[in-house]
Design a protein around this motif. Structure first.
Motif, PDB file in Angstrom:
ATOM      1  N   PRO A 296      -7.206  12.496 -11.712  1.00  0.00           N
ATOM      2  CA  PRO A 296      -7.249  11.245 -11.369  1.00  0.00           C
ATOM      3  C   PRO A 296      -6.445  10.274 -11.955  1.00  0.00           C
ATOM      4  O   PRO A 296      -5.510   9.234 -11.709  1.00  0.00           O
ATOM      5  CB  PRO A 296      -8.572  10.733 -11.501  1.00  0.00           C
ATOM      6  N   VAL A 297      -6.368  10.430 -13.584  1.00  0.00           N
ATOM      7  CA  VAL A 297      -5.490   9.865 -14.558  1.00  0.00           C
ATOM      8  C   VAL A 297      -3.948   9.701 -13.852  1.00  0.00           C
ATOM      9  O   VAL A 297      -3.127   8.680 -13.995  1.00  0.00           O
ATOM     10  CB  VAL A 297      -5.678   9.975 -16.066  1.00  0.00           C
ATOM     11  N   ASP A 298      -3.618  10.975 -13.884  1.00  0.00           N
ATOM     12  CA  ASP A 298      -2.159  11.309 -13.330  1.00  0.00           C
ATOM     13  C   ASP A 298      -2.230  10.411 -12.076  1.00  0.00           C
ATOM     14  O   ASP A 298      -0.945   9.863 -11.944  1.00  0.00           O
ATOM     15  CB  ASP A 298      -2.000  12.848 -13.372  1.00  0.00           C
ATOM     16  N   TRP A 299      -2.771  10.665 -11.142  1.00  0.00           N
ATOM     17  CA  TRP A 299      -2.660  10.108  -9.799  1.00  0.00           C
ATOM     18  C   TRP A 299      -2.501   8.722  -9.927  1.00  0.00           C
ATOM     19  O   TRP A 299      -1.767   7.972  -9.435  1.00  0.00           O
ATOM     20  CB  TRP A 299      -3.527  10.562  -8.885  1.00  0.00           C
ATOM     21  N   ILE A 300      -3.462   8.322 -10.642  1.00  0.00           N
ATOM     22  CA  ILE A 300      -3.310   6.714 -10.812  1.00  0.00           C
ATOM     23  C   ILE A 300      -1.987   5.946 -11.505  1.00  0.00           C
ATOM     24  O   ILE A 300      -1.695   5.156 -10.903  1.00  0.00           O
ATOM     25  CB  ILE A 300      -4.443   6.116 -11.826  1.00  0.00           C
ATOM     26  N   ASN A 301      -1.755   6.815 -12.421  1.00  0.00           N
ATOM     27  CA  ASN A 301      -0.188   6.375 -12.946  1.00  0.00           C
ATOM     28  C   ASN A 301       0.911   6.547 -11.968  1.00  0.00           C
ATOM     29  O   ASN A 301       1.811   5.772 -11.906  1.00  0.00           O
ATOM     30  CB  ASN A 301       0.089   7.010 -14.336  1.00  0.00           C
ATOM     31  N   ARG A 302       0.811   7.559 -11.258  1.00  0.00           N
ATOM     32  CA  ARG A 302       2.044   7.734 -10.103  1.00  0.00           C
ATOM     33  C   ARG A 302       1.802   6.791  -9.153  1.00  0.00           C
ATOM     34  O   ARG A 302       2.619   6.440  -8.572  1.00  0.00           O
ATOM     35  CB  ARG A 302       1.905   9.234  -9.760  1.00  0.00           C
ATOM     36  N   ILE A 303       0.625   6.278  -8.645  1.00  0.00           N
ATOM     37  CA  ILE A 303       0.306   5.413  -7.484  1.00  0.00           C
ATOM     38  C   ILE A 303       0.732   4.124  -8.227  1.00  0.00           C
ATOM     39  O   ILE A 303       1.383   3.404  -7.416  1.00  0.00           O
ATOM     40  CB  ILE A 303      -1.192   5.476  -7.173  1.00  0.00           C
ATOM     41  N   GLY A 304       0.486   3.798  -9.533  1.00  0.00           N
ATOM     42  CA  GLY A 304       1.657   2.704 -10.013  1.00  0.00           C
ATOM     43  C   GLY A 304       2.879   2.617  -9.675  1.00  0.00           C
ATOM     44  O   GLY A 304       3.403   1.476  -9.517  1.00  0.00           O
ATOM     45  N   ALA A 305       3.483   3.807  -9.789  1.00  0.00           N
ATOM     46  CA  ALA A 305       4.736   3.498  -9.801  1.00  0.00           C
ATOM     47  C   ALA A 305       5.268   3.490  -8.160  1.00  0.00           C
ATOM     48  O   ALA A 305       6.349   2.695  -7.927  1.00  0.00           O
ATOM     49  CB  ALA A 305       5.489   5.205 -10.154  1.00  0.00           C
ATOM     50  N   ALA A 306       4.336   3.882  -7.262  1.00  0.00           N
ATOM     51  CA  ALA A 306       4.599   3.463  -6.006  1.00  0.00           C
ATOM     52  C   ALA A 306       4.205   2.257  -5.638  1.00  0.00           C
ATOM     53  O   ALA A 306       5.161   1.539  -4.935  1.00  0.00           O
ATOM     54  CB  ALA A 306       3.821   4.301  -4.920  1.00  0.00           C
ATOM     55  N   ASN A 307       3.540   1.752  -6.101  1.00  0.00           N
ATOM     56  CA  ASN A 307       3.334   0.054  -6.103  1.00  0.00           C
ATOM     57  C   ASN A 307       4.179  -0.751  -6.585  1.00  0.00           C
ATOM     58  O   ASN A 307       4.629  -1.779  -5.987  1.00  0.00           O
ATOM     59  CB  ASN A 307       1.797  -0.355  -6.860  1.00  0.00           C
ATOM     60  N   ALA A 308       4.864  -0.248  -7.810  1.00  0.00           N
ATOM     61  CA  ALA A 308       6.058  -0.892  -8.362  1.00  0.00           C
ATOM     62  C   ALA A 308       7.258  -0.949  -7.276  1.00  0.00           C
ATOM     63  O   ALA A 308       7.672  -1.904  -7.029  1.00  0.00           O
ATOM     64  CB  ALA A 308       6.391  -0.346  -9.482  1.00  0.00           C
ATOM     65  N   ALA A 309       7.257   0.184  -6.785  1.00  0.00           N
ATOM     66  CA  ALA A 309       8.561   0.417  -5.562  1.00  0.00           C
ATOM     67  C   ALA A 309       8.350  -0.574  -4.525  1.00  0.00           C
ATOM     68  O   ALA A 309       9.017  -1.100  -3.867  1.00  0.00           O
ATOM     69  CB  ALA A 309       8.659   1.597  -5.290  1.00  0.00           C
TER      70      ALA A 309
END
Length: 943
Positions: free
Chosen positions: A275-288
Motif C-alpha cells: 500500500p505504501v508503494d501504491w500510495i506514492n505512485r498514485i501521488g505521481a499520477a495525481n501530480a501528472a
C-alpha cells in the motif's frame, strides 16, 4: 471472467501518468457533454465528452456543472437524489444506503463498473473473489493469479467525513457521472478494470450544519477503530463486503493549496509495503493529472499541490490508516484548501479522483497480485513473530525510534476481571475479521510480556482466556490495534500516540513470542448472558466492573428494574421476579456480561436513575468534543435523559439546575464557567445538599476549585514536558466507591492533561506511582513530573461529592475504563449513607474549618493559562542554537508564542485556545513548511 482491454485508436490506459493531463483536459472545461445513444456492447468512442443521454448530467440535474463553472456546493438532499437518479438510469450502477446518521439521514452509495459486472450475481462474485485474496490459507496461488488476471480491483471514493468540507462529495458525484455515463474508451477501460464504490458524504448531519463533527460532536475521522458512531460502522461493514485496494478520503483544509500523498512521517510500521508503494505512485499520477499551477514552490503558492507535509499515517482511527492496515488498501487523504472558489475546489478534487482511478485501472493486475501477497506476508510474519520495522517516507527524515527486536506470536486477553469489556474487545476484533479463540484448558506461557512493561516466566493462562494467534491474515491489524506500544518512528504528532485497546479498557493482557498451540475453540459470537438460573423467589447478580456492565446497569434501571449494589464488592443484584429470564439473558449477552442466579434475595444499597444535568455554560463547546461525548455516552449508550444546565441556571439557582442530582461539567476553556460569586456559592450549596458534581479535565476541575470544592491544585508543567495521548499505569484506591470494580493497578489515558497535586480533603482515587511502578507508553518527555500526582479525586462536601477527573474519561467514547469510573460517579450514594469510605474518613478527620481553609487556599491559586482548550498547544522543539531563527519564523504567524529552554532544546509553545486539531489549524501547516524551508532542524512537532 477474463477482463478485456477496450481498444480505442492506438492505446489502452496503460501509461496513466503520461496521458493523465491529456485525459483531464477535456474534462475540465465547463462544456456541455456530447449526447450519444448508448452504442452497447464493447464499443467506445474517442470523444472524452461523449456521454449516454439517458444518464442525467450534473448540468441537467442541478442546473450547473460540477467543477469548473460550479456556483455553489450541492445539498445533502441533492446528493441523495442524484445518486438515486444515476442508479435508475445506468446499467453500470447499483445504489443503496450504507448507513444512517445520528439523526436518521441516509448515507447513499453507488457502485460503478462495466454493465456485465453488474448483472445479478456477478458483482457478488467479484466481491467474494477479492475477499478470498485476503486469506491465502484457503486460496492457492494459482487461483489467486487467475483472479488477478481476470478480475477487477475495487476502488473506493469517499468524501465529506468532515461536514463542512464539502468539495470531495461534489467531485465524487462528478466521478460517478463520468463512470456511469461516459462513452470514451478511457471510461470503458476504467469500468472494465475496476469496481468503484462511491460514498459522496460520510457525514450528512455535519454537512447540513456546516460543521466538522457529526450530530454528537464526534470527529468521524477519529472513529474508525472504535466505531462508536452509526456513520462509521456501516461503511466498515461495507468495506468488509467490498474490500478496497485503493481508498480515497477527500477532505478540505485551510488555504488555497492541495495535498495528496506521499505522506508526512510518521507512518505506522504495520502498514504493509505494497500500500505504501501504491500510495506514492498514485501521488505521481495525481501530480501528472492535477493541472492548475502544478507543484507549489517559489512564487507558486496558490492552486498548486504539495506532498510530504502535515498528513501522517499513524493513528489507527483515520480514513487512510484503517483501510491501509485493516484492509490492505492504498488508503489516502486528499486535502483541498477551503479558501479557493467552489469551482476550483471541486475541480481539483475531481482531477485527483480521476487520476487515481486511472492509475488503479492501469495497474490492476499488479495491484491484485500484490494484494494477495500482503496477506501471505502477514501470515508468515505472524508465524515467525516478526513485527514490521519502522520506516520514514520523507526524504529529509530518518527513523529516530526503531521497532525493538521482539517477537510476538500470540496475545491473550485474561478473563479474571472486566470480562464484559474483554468480550467487547473480542467482538471489535472479530468485526475486522480477526480470528479469536477461547482456551479450553489452562496453558503455560514460558515468556510472558504483561501489559504495563512487566515480564513473567511460566505464566499460567487459565481456561476461558481469549487467545489471538498472530499467524493469520489480520496480523498487521492485530498488532496495530492492541499492541501496548505503537513504536512511533518520528516525533511529529498530528493526533495521539497510544490507542492500545487493552489499555483503553484496562483489561489484563499478555503477549508472547513463544510458539504455542493451546487447545481452544474459535469464538463465533458474544459470550455472556444468564449462566445459571435463579428460583422465582431468588435473585440475579453480576459484577459492575466494566463499561459494558455499567451500560447494562443503566439499561435495567431505565426499564424500571429494582437494582441494588454491594458497596464493598461492586456487585449488582436484582430480584428474579423483576425480569423475564430470556429478556435478561439477551440483554446481558449483548454486553458480554455474565449474570448468575442464586437463591438469596437481592442485597445492597438501592440504585437510582441519576437525574443528570450537563453543563452547557461559558467555555464549553456544545457542538464538539467533551460535551458531545458526554451526550453520547450518557444519553445514547446509557439511555439517560440528560438535561442542559447553563451558566445562567447555576447563577440563578433555577430548577433546571437545583432539581438535578448530578451535574457533569465537561472539558472546556473557562476556569469558572462564567459563574458569579453567587453562582459559585449556589454550586457549593447544591453539592452540600447531596448533589454529585462530576468535573472533567481542564474546565471540570477548575470550576470545582474556584467554587471551593477541592483542595487539589495544578502543578506547573516543566519545560519540555510532553505527553502526546499516552497511557500510564495508575494506582487505584480500591476502597473508594468511585473505583468499585477496578483493579488495584489500572491504566489511564493522558493527553497533556493538567497535573493535579493530591487532595488533602478527600480521596485520591487514581494516583500516578512515585516509584519504579511508574510506566507509560506512546511518546512522552519529562513525564516524571506526573509521579505522585493524581488523576481522579473524590471530594465529599456535606451530603454530596465532587468527583474530579484530571483527564477526559469519555475521550472519543472509547476509553472504557474511564467510562466505567464515570458510571460509578453517577451512581454514588450520598455521603451521609456511605460514610465508610476513605474520602469520608479523610473529611471526618479534618476539622471543618480547616477543610474550608484548605479549599479556599486552593481556590485562590492563579488559574493555569488556557493554552489549548480541549486539545493541546502547538509545541515546536529545536536546538537552542536554532531558537532565534525559529522564533523569527513563528513571529510571522503569531505574536502569542513563548519560548523556554531545557537540556539543550528550546520549546516554542503557541497557544491553541480553541483546541483545534492540526488539520483544522489556520497556520500550523504553513508555519512548519516555512521552518523546514529555512533549514531549521525540527526535533519534534506537536500539533
Amino acid at each position: 471472467m477474463r477482463l478485456r482491454t477496450t481498444m480505442c485508436g492506438r492505446s489502452t490506459y496503460a501509461k496513466i501518468a503520461g496521458v493523465a493531463a491529456l485525459a483531464l483536459t477535456a474534462l475540465v472545461a465547463p462544456v456541455s457533454p456530447a449526447a450519444y445513444a448508448d452504442p452497447g456492447g464493447d464499443q467506445c468512442v474517442s470523444d472524452p465528452n461523449a456521454h449516454v443521454t439517458s444518464v442525467p448530467s450534473p448540468e441537467k440535474f442541478f442546473g450547473f456543472p460540477l467543477g469548473k463553472g460550479q456556483p455553489r456546493t450541492v445539498t445533502t438532499d441533492e446528493i441523495k437524489t442524484y445518486v438515486e437518479a444515476v442508479g435508475r438510469a445506468s446499467d453500470r450502477v447499483v445504489t443503496g444506503t450504507i448507513a444512517h446518521s445520528v439523526t436518521g439521514q441516509e448515507l447513499p452509495y453507488a457502485i460503478v463498473s462495466s454493465s456485465h459486472h453488474m448483472v445479478p450475481g456477478q458483482l457478488k462474485k467479484i466481491a467474494a473473489q477479492i475477499r478470498s485474496l485476503r486469506d491465502p490459507r484457503s486460496l492457492r496461488p494459482d487461483k489467486a493469479a487467475r483472479i488477478a488476471e481476470d478480475g477487477p480491483a475495487i476502488v473506493w471514493i469517499a468524501g465529506n467525513v468532515h461536514g463542512g468540507e464539502k468539495s470531495g462529495a461534489d467531485a465524487a458525484l462528478r466521478t460517478l457521472y463520468e463512470l456511469a455515463g461516459g462513452l470514451s474508451c478511457d471510461v470503458a477501460t476504467r469500468n472494465e478494470n475496476l469496481v468503484t464504490v462511491i460514498m459522496p458524504t460520510q457525514n450528512p448531519d455535519g454537512r447540513n450544519a456546516d460543521r466538522r463533527q457529526n450530530e454528537y460532536g464526534f470527529d468521524l475521522n477519529r472513529d474508525w477503530f472504535a466505531r462508536t458512531q452509526p456513520e462509521t460502522g456501516g461503511k466498515i461493514e461495507m468495506l468488509r463486503e467490498y474490500p478496497a485496494q485503493v481508498f480515497v478520503d477527500a477532505h478540505e483544509m485551510g488555504g488555497r493549496q492541495y495535498f495528496f500523498p506521499p505522506n508526512a512521517d510518521p507512518i505506522h510500521h504495520e502498514i504493509a509495503a505494497q500500500p505504501v508503494d501504491w500510495i506514492n505512485r498514485i501521488g505521481a499520477a495525481n501530480a501528472a493529472g492535477f493541472g492548475y499551477n502544478g507543484a507549489c514552490g517559489g512564487a507558486v503558492t496558490t492552486e498548486c499541490y504539495f506532498n510530504y507535509a502535515t498528513y501522517d499515517m499513524f493513528y489507527m482511527g483515520y480514513g487512510d490508516t484503517v483501510p491501509a492496515t485493516g484492509f490492505g488498501a492504498a488508503g489516502m487523504t486528499f486535502e483541498k484548501g477551503s479558501a479557493s472558489a467552489v469551482e476550483d475546489r471541486v475541480q481539483q478534487q475531481f482531477n485527483t479522483q480521476w487520476a487515481t482511478t486511472g492509475w488503479a485501472a492501469a495497474n490492476r493486475r499488479e495491484i491484485l497480485d500484490g494484494y494477495y501477497k500482503i496477506w501471505q506476508t502477514a501470515i508468515e510474519q505472524g508465524k515467525a513473530g516478526t513485527l514490521e520495522p519502522n520506516e520514514v517516507v520523507q526524504p529529509t527524515n530518518t527513523v529516530r525510534f526503531p521497532v525493538p527486536d521482539v517477537k510476538v506470536r500470540s496475545y491473550f486477553l485474561l478473563p479474571d476481571r472486566q470480562i464484559g469489556d474483554v468480550r467487547r474487545l473480542v467482538e471489535r476484533l472479530r468485526a475486522m475479521d480477526v480470528e479469536v479463540y477461547r482456551l479450553k484448558q489452562e496453558v503455560t506461557v514460558p515468556n510472558a510480556d504483561v501489559f504495563g512493561g512487566r515480564t513473567v516466566k511460566n505464566l499460567s493462562v487459565p481456561a476461558g482466556a481469549y487467545w489471538i494467534p498472530m499467524d493469520q491474515p489480520q496480523k498487521h491489524w492485530i498488532q496495530a490495534l492492541i499492541a501496548q506500544d505503537p513504536y512511533v518512528p518520528f516525533p511529529y504528532f498530528y493526533d495521539v500516540s497510544s490507542w492500545s485497546n487493552p489499555l483503553l479498557m484496562g483489561v489484563a493482557t499478555v503477549s508472547t513470542g513463544d510458539a504455542l498451540s493451546p487447545k481452544a475453540d474459535a469464538v463465533k459470537g458474544m459470550d455472556g448472558g444468564v449462566v445459571s438460573a435463579a428460583p422465582a423467589n431468588g435473585s440475579y447478580s453480576y459484577p459492575m466492573d466494566s463499561a459494558a456492565a455499567s451500560e447494562l446497569t443503566f439499561r435495567l434501571l431505565g426499564q424500571g428494574v429494582a437494582l441494588s449494589r454491594d458497596l464493598a464488592t461492586g456487585v449488582v443484584s436484582l430480584p428474579a421476579r423483576a425480569v423475564n429470564r430470556g429478556d435478561l439473558d439477551k440483554l446481558a449477552r449483548s454486553y458480554g456480561v455474565a449474570v448468575e442466579g442464586q437463591a438469596g434475595d437481592a442485597s445492597g444499597t438501592p440504585l437510582r436513575v441519576p437525574d443528570t444535568g450537563l453543563f452547557a455554560g461559558t467555555g464549553v463547546s456544545t457542538t464538539s468534543g467533551s460535551y458531545g461525548e458526554a451526550r453520547y455516552v450518557l444519553g445514547e449508550r446509557w439511555g439517560l435523559d440528560v438535561k442542559a444546565v447553563t451558566t445562567a441556571d447555576v447563577n440563578g439557582n433555577t430548577p433546571a439546575f437545583t432539581e438535578r442530582s448530578v451535574l457533569l461539567v465537561p472539558d472546556g476553556s473557562s476556569a469558572n464557567g462564567g459563574l458569579t460569586a453567587q453562582g459559585l456559592a449556589n454550586l457549593k450549596a447544591w453539592v452540600a445538599a447531596g448533589g454529585t458534581y462530576v468535573g472533567l479535565r481542564n474546565e471540570g476541575t477548575r470550576v470545582a476549585r474556584t467554587a471551593g470544592l477541592t483542595s487539589t491544585t495544578e502543578k506547573t508543567k516543566p519545560t519540555g514536558y510532553q505527553v502526546i495521548g499516552s497511557h500510564f499505569r495508575v494506582n487505584v484506591d480500591t476502597a473508594s466507591q468511585v473505583a468499585l470494580g477496578r483493579p488495584a493497578e489500572d491504566f489511564q489515558f493522558n493527553n497533556g492533561d493538567p497535573i493535579l497535586n493530591p487532595s488533602v480533603t478527600g480521596a485520591n482515587v487514581l494516583t500516578y506511582p512515585s516509584d519504579g511502578a511508574f510506566w507509560s507508553n506512546g511518546y512522552t518527555t519529562n513525564a516524571n513530573a506526573l509521579k505522585g500526582s493524581v488523576a481522579l479525586v473524590d471530594e465529599p462536601t456535606g451530603a454530596g461529592h465532587a468527583v474530579l477527573f484530571a483527564y477526559n474519561p469519555l475521550f472519543r467514547a472509547y476509553n472504557e475504563n474511564g467510562i466505567h469510573l464515570v458510571a460509578n460517579a453517577l451512581l454514588l450514594p450520598s455521603s451521609k449513607t456511605s460514610s465508610d469510605t476513605e474520602a469520608a474518613r479523610t473529611l471526618a478527620a479534618t476539622p471543618a474549618g480547616k477543610v474550608e481553609a484548605l479549599r479556599a487556599d486552593a481556590a485562590k491559586a492563579a488559574p493555569a493559562d488556557d493554552l489549548a482548550g480541549e486539545w493541546r498547544p502547538i509545541v515546536i522543539q529545536v536546538a537552542d542554537a536554532d531558537a532565534g531563527r525559529a522564533e523569527a519564523v513563528v513571529r510571522t504567524y503569531t505574536d502569542t508564542a513563548r519560548t523556554a529552554s531545557a537540556d539543550g532544546s528550546s520549546y516554542i509553545t503557541i497557544p491553541n485556545p480553541e483546541g483545534l486539531a492540526a488539520d483544522e489549524h489556520p497556520f500550523l501547516r504553513d508555519m512548519v513548511h516555512d521552518l523546514n524551508g529555512a533549514g531549521i532542524p525540527l526535533r519534534s512537532v506537536v500539533g
